[in-house]
Design an enzyme around this catalytic site. Sequence first.
Site, mmCIF file in Angstrom:
data_model
loop_
_atom_site.group_PDB
_atom_site.id
_atom_site.type_symbol
_atom_site.label_atom_id
_atom_site.label_comp_id
_atom_site.label_asym_id
_atom_site.label_seq_id
_atom_site.Cartn_x
_atom_site.Cartn_y
_atom_site.Cartn_z
ATOM 1 C CG ASN A 21 0.003 4.251 -1.825
ATOM 2 O OD1 ASN A 21 0.340 4.869 -2.721
ATOM 3 N ND2 ASN A 21 -0.781 3.343 -1.904
ATOM 4 C CG HIS A 43 1.950 2.342 -6.968
ATOM 5 N ND1 HIS A 43 2.104 3.462 -6.398
ATOM 6 C CD2 HIS A 43 0.786 1.987 -6.194
ATOM 7 C CE1 HIS A 43 1.228 3.836 -5.424
ATOM 8 N NE2 HIS A 43 0.321 2.691 -5.401
ATOM 9 C CB CYS A 100 -1.508 4.299 -8.172
ATOM 10 S SG CYS A 100 -2.329 4.519 -6.448
#
Length: 330
Positions: free
Chosen positions: A285, A255, A115
């Site tokens: 996500n 993120h 990430c």
Amino acid sequence: MDLRGCRIAGVGSYVPEEVLTNADLEKIVDTTDEWIVSHTGIRERRVIPDDQNTSDLAAEASRRALDDAGVQADQVQLIIAATVTSDTVFPGTSAILEHKLGAKRAATFDLVTGCTGFVDGIVTGAQFIQTGAYDRVLVVAAEALTRITNWTDRSTCVLFGDGAGAAVLEPTDPGAGLLGYAMDTQGFAGEHLCIPSSGSAWPPDEKAIAEHATKLYMNGHEIFKMAVRGVPYIARKAMKNAGITEEDVDWVVMHQANQRILDAAADRLHIAPEKVISNLERYGNTSAASMGIALDELYRDGRLQNGQHVLMVGFGAGFCLAGAVIRWDK
């Protein structure tokens, strides 16, 4: 040796057309739209079609970034691809992308940092720009996370989506573009976010497939705690290295993992919530791609203006942290 500045000259992003809503997930696992939204902020996510791979997402985002920068593919000297869902173990996504784009002059390599990948890619690419080794670097972060999702695990399958974000890096005057950054890894926590059977430690076999060990595993409780502590730490370190304070930050591109993490981190940094970009409800996500997609949307809808400071902060598998401060100069 005097170092040059490094700016983002173009940005682009791409998400697949297929939308998977929370209502769709209610038919797959024991969950509800209300639970997903209240615990994550996510309402829907995008799913890559069967006839596409991660490199296809990366190629489309890259073309949009190159077009935005006014750069031809054969002018790119280096391609850095950040992904944990490469088309194949090797060759890497960056090499496949070089061919798809026709970037015949470009060297390539991949970053497998999860990430934090988009920030890691920008920071890494900037080293080549600042030292004068290259004049044009393409950074792209792309993920097909739905290909490694365990659709029987209701705690994780509601989180992830697919997409890509890209940026073209070019030289600029010192004091513009990338002002400072910070990176950190806490490897003791690696087991909390991983694919257990994905390499030489445990090659995929029948047992691994039966136990869903070839799919993504996450200890959400531990990752949440580490993110809430780690994001303010790495953000402040990046700001210090850039010579700015929280008051100087115009936008935070973090993120996109969980709305609760975004809110808690902003509160601990004493940054107004309206400065923190969130597109979680539409994309979920998307790991390494999430910050690239968010930055592209911030720029294209006209909110991001020249001279403004963007604080980018990533956290994820490793457990890795990365932060960077950019003075927008486009």
